[in-house]
Design a protein around this motif. Sequence first.
Motif, short mmCIF file in Angstrom:
data_model
loop_
_atom_site.label_atom_id
_atom_site.label_comp_id
_atom_site.label_asym_id
_atom_site.label_seq_id
_atom_site.Cartn_x
_atom_site.Cartn_y
_atom_site.Cartn_z
N GLU A 32 -9.81 -5.00 -0.18
CA GLU A 32 -9.37 -5.69 1.04
C GLU A 32 -10.53 -5.95 1.98
O GLU A 32 -10.56 -6.98 2.68
CB GLU A 32 -8.30 -4.85 1.73
N LEU A 33 -11.50 -5.06 2.01
CA LEU A 33 -12.68 -5.27 2.84
C LEU A 33 -13.50 -6.45 2.34
O LEU A 33 -14.02 -7.26 3.12
CB LEU A 33 -13.53 -4.00 2.86
N ARG A 50 0.83 -1.21 0.00
CA ARG A 50 0.00 0.00 0.00
C ARG A 50 0.86 1.26 0.00
O ARG A 50 0.51 2.26 -0.63
CB ARG A 50 -0.95 -0.01 1.20
N TRP A 76 -8.87 -0.29 -0.66
CA TRP A 76 -9.51 -0.52 0.64
C TRP A 76 -10.78 -1.34 0.49
O TRP A 76 -11.04 -2.25 1.27
CB TRP A 76 -9.83 0.82 1.29
#
Length: 368
Positions: A101-102, A42, A98
Motif C-alpha cells: 500500500e505504501l 485488512r 503495508w
Amino acid sequence: MGVYPYITASIVVQLLQGIIPRMGALAREGEAGRARLSQITRYITVPLALLQSFGQMSLLVSIGAIPASQFNLFDRTAFVPTVSTLLSLTAGTLFLVWLGELITERGVGNGISLIIFANIMVKLPQTIYSALISGSSSGSGVNNGSLIFVAGIALLALSMTFAMVFIYMAQRRVPVEYPTKRRLGTGVRGGNTTTYIPLQINSAGMIPIIFANSILLLPVIISRFLTYSQNKPVQDIFTKIAGWLDPTKIQYGLLYGLFVFVFTYFYATVIWEQQELANNLQKQGAFIPGVRPGPRTNTYLSKILNRITLGGALFLAIVAVAPLFITRSGTNQLLQAGSLLIVVGVVLDTVKQLQAQMVMRNYSGFLS
C-alpha cells in the motif's frame, strides 16, 4: 505466506459487494468508500493469515520437519512458542500488505502486484536451472539441455507473451459525443465533440489468475493438513480431495480454467457497476450516436462488454490451462500462464503510470 491471505480477503470483499447492498454502495462512494473497503479487507486478512499459518505449521509438524513439542495450542509448554510463531507469520503478511500500500500511495504502480512480480522474478533463475539444466542429468531420457529444446521453450514463451500483450491492449472503442459551445463573433454556437469509450477485452487483467490460484490453494493446504487426521474416514476424504486437486491431473486444469473464466466475468462486471458510466454520461449531456441516454445506453454498453469479455475470458482460461497439457515435465513452470500474465500485466501497468507521471510532470512520488 506472502500476500496470498490478502488476495483471498480481497476475493471475499469482492464477493460480498454483490451480496451485501451496503458494501456495494461503499464501492460507489468514491475515495472514501474505497478506503473503507480496503480497511475491511485488512481486517479479514488477519484471521485468514492466522488460519493459513496454522495450516502450514501443522503440515510441517505432521511430516516431522518441526517437533510436535514445539507447536501445539493445547500444550501448556508449547503454547507460547506456538502463538508467537502464528503471530510472526501473520505479521510478515501484514508487513508486506503495508509495504504494498505504501508503494501504491507514494510510488508507481500497484504495490501488491509489484511484490508478487518481484517474487516471480526472484524465482526465475532457479526455475530455469531446475527445468532446463538439472533435467538433462536426471536420467529421464529427455535432453532438456539441448539447444533445440531451449529454443522451443523460449519460442513458446515469447508467443504466449505476444498473445497476452495483444489481448491486454486490445480495445473496443465506442464513439461518444459531448456537447460544446464555441464563441463566434458576438454569438455562441453549439456543437458536438466526438471521442470514444475504450472498453478493454481483458478489463480484469491478471486478477482472475490470482483469484483462481488463491481459491485452489486454500483447499489444498487444508486437505494436506487434515490428511494426517487420526479419524480414518476424514483422512480418506481429504486424501481424495488432495489427489483430485493435484496440478498434474486433468480435472485440476479444467477446474482452474473454469475459475479463471468465471472470475474474469465477475471482476469485469464488478468494475463496470462501480463506474456507473451510463449515468455519468447522462449527467454530462454526452450520448452515443443512435442510442438514447440513460438505461438504453447502459444496456447497450453492457451488451458490448459481455461480448468482448467472452473473448477475454476464453483467452485467459486457455492460456492458463494450456501449459498443464503441453508438458508434464518440470518445464511447465516456465510456461505458467499465471506467472507470465502477472509479469506482463504489471510491466504494462507500470509503464502506463510512468508515462502518465511524465505527461503530468508529477515527480513528487519519486522525490518524497
